[in-house]
Design a protein around this motif. Structure first.
Motif, PDB file in Angstrom:
ATOM      1  N   LYS A   1      41.827  34.917  55.804  1.00 56.16           N
ATOM      2  CA  LYS A   1      40.435  34.940  55.344  1.00 56.16           C
ATOM      3  C   LYS A   1      39.459  34.759  56.506  1.00 56.16           C
ATOM      4  O   LYS A   1      38.381  35.372  56.529  1.00 56.16           O
TER       5      LYS A   1
ATOM      6  N   GLU B   1      32.571  38.361  48.295  1.00 53.13           N
ATOM      7  CA  GLU B   1      32.922  39.169  47.128  1.00 53.13           C
ATOM      8  C   GLU B   1      34.006  40.185  47.485  1.00 53.13           C
ATOM      9  O   GLU B   1      34.938  40.413  46.713  1.00 53.13           O
TER      10      GLU B   1
ATOM     11  N   GLU C   1      37.289  38.387  47.675  1.00 52.69           N
ATOM     12  CA  GLU C   1      37.774  38.072  46.331  1.00 52.69           C
ATOM     13  C   GLU C   1      38.428  39.291  45.689  1.00 52.69           C
ATOM     14  O   GLU C   1      39.516  39.209  45.121  1.00 52.69           O
TER      15      GLU C   1
ATOM     16  N   THR D   1      41.768  39.984  47.321  1.00 52.23           N
ATOM     17  CA  THR D   1      42.806  39.059  46.853  1.00 52.23           C
ATOM     18  C   THR D   1      43.330  39.477  45.489  1.00 52.23           C
ATOM     19  O   THR D   1      44.540  39.460  45.236  1.00 52.23           O
TER      20      THR D   1
ATOM     21  N   CYS E   1      45.722  27.802  46.667  1.00 52.38           N
ATOM     22  CA  CYS E   1      45.047  29.093  46.718  1.00 52.38           C
ATOM     23  C   CYS E   1      45.832  30.117  45.900  1.00 52.38           C
ATOM     24  O   CYS E   1      47.023  29.961  45.672  1.00 52.38           O
TER      25      CYS E   1
ATOM     26  N   TYR F   1      36.750  38.679  35.013  1.00 50.88           N
ATOM     27  CA  TYR F   1      36.414  37.322  35.447  1.00 50.88           C
ATOM     28  C   TYR F   1      36.265  36.413  34.231  1.00 50.88           C
ATOM     29  O   TYR F   1      36.001  36.876  33.118  1.00 50.88           O
TER      30      TYR F   1
ATOM     31  N   VAL G   1      35.775  32.738  38.278  1.00 55.78           N
ATOM     32  CA  VAL G   1      36.949  33.202  39.040  1.00 55.78           C
ATOM     33  C   VAL G   1      37.571  34.404  38.345  1.00 55.78           C
ATOM     34  O   VAL G   1      37.458  34.558  37.126  1.00 55.78           O
TER      35      VAL G   1
ATOM     36  N   PHE H   1      43.524  34.747  39.135  1.00 57.92           N
ATOM     37  CA  PHE H   1      43.660  33.485  39.858  1.00 57.92           C
ATOM     38  C   PHE H   1      44.196  32.371  38.970  1.00 57.92           C
ATOM     39  O   PHE H   1      44.488  31.278  39.454  1.00 57.92           O
TER      40      PHE H   1
END
Length: 212
Positions: A63, A74, A77, A80, A137, A171, A180, A184
């Motif tokens: 990261k 963003e 994110e 990921t 994470c 989300y 989130v 996740f």
């Protein structure tokens, strides 16, 4: 591909070395202060903590590099989420069920000693659902959940206030205002049961669970 393979082999060797080093640090500096030290061979707490810490450090490095390359938060994110989606598809994404025993109170939803029945992949979330959010994470949690025999990833329970889409990704927003991606999450809480109800619940559901 030879150069890439050589580089990945070097990373693997370094990872093995640092994993063992972290294990030794935990044993020498922290185990003597921990009430779980007498049964750490059963709980595998050092192995879990070393795995999480090392993977978090690796992801922090990635990261940091992405930030140096001027990718926005963003963008990171979304990157990921796409990583997680790709790994889950390659592992033949399917629905799983877990039962996790609470070692601490998760007020106002459950208390220590309760068992929470959790549905993991695929995660379908709606308003007012209770969901598990990991301490680790996202990528570290994904690898741990996929390979461990024990459901010991540190987590917190949140209540969903809304579900929405942004840039092709789903989300959730919690009642605490945390936003989130659903990828996740560890999973969605389907039921909360007391210790005395566990055997009856397993028989009724007819499912195999992993119990801590």
């Amino acid at each position: 591909m030879g150069e890439l393979s050589d580089a990945l082999d070097e990373i693997q060797e370094a990872t093995e070395k640092y994993y063992q080093e972290i294990m030794e640090i935990l044993k020498d500096k922290y185990c003597c202060k921990c009430p779980m030290r007498t049964n750490r061979k059963e709980t595998l707490c050092n192995e879990v903590e070393a795995w999480i810490r090392l993977t978090e450090a690796m992801e922090s490095g990635i990261k940091k590099k992405l930030n140096e390359d001027k990718l926005s938060m963003e963008d990171v994110e979304v990157l990921t989420v796409k990583f997680l989606e790709k790994k889950m598809k390659s592992a033949e994404k399917h629905e799983e069920h877990l039962i996790i025993k609470l070692e601490k109170d998760a007020q106002p939803y459950a208390i220590s000693g309760d068992f929470i029945y959790v549905k993991t992949q695929p995660i379908k979330v709606k308003k007012d659902d209770l969901v598990l959010m990991p301490r680790a994470c996202p990528m570290a949690t994904y690898w741990y959940i996929k390979t461990t025999k024990h459901s010991t990833v540190p987590f917190k329970i949140f209540k969903v206030s809304r579900v929405f889409q942004k840039r092709g990704t789903r989300y959730i927003e919690t009642e605490d205002g945390l936003i989130v991606p659903t990828e996740f999450l560890i999973g969605v809480v389907q039921n909360i049961i007391g210790h005395e109800d566990l055997s009856m619940h397993q028989e009724k559901k007819g499912l195999s669970y992993r119990v801590q």
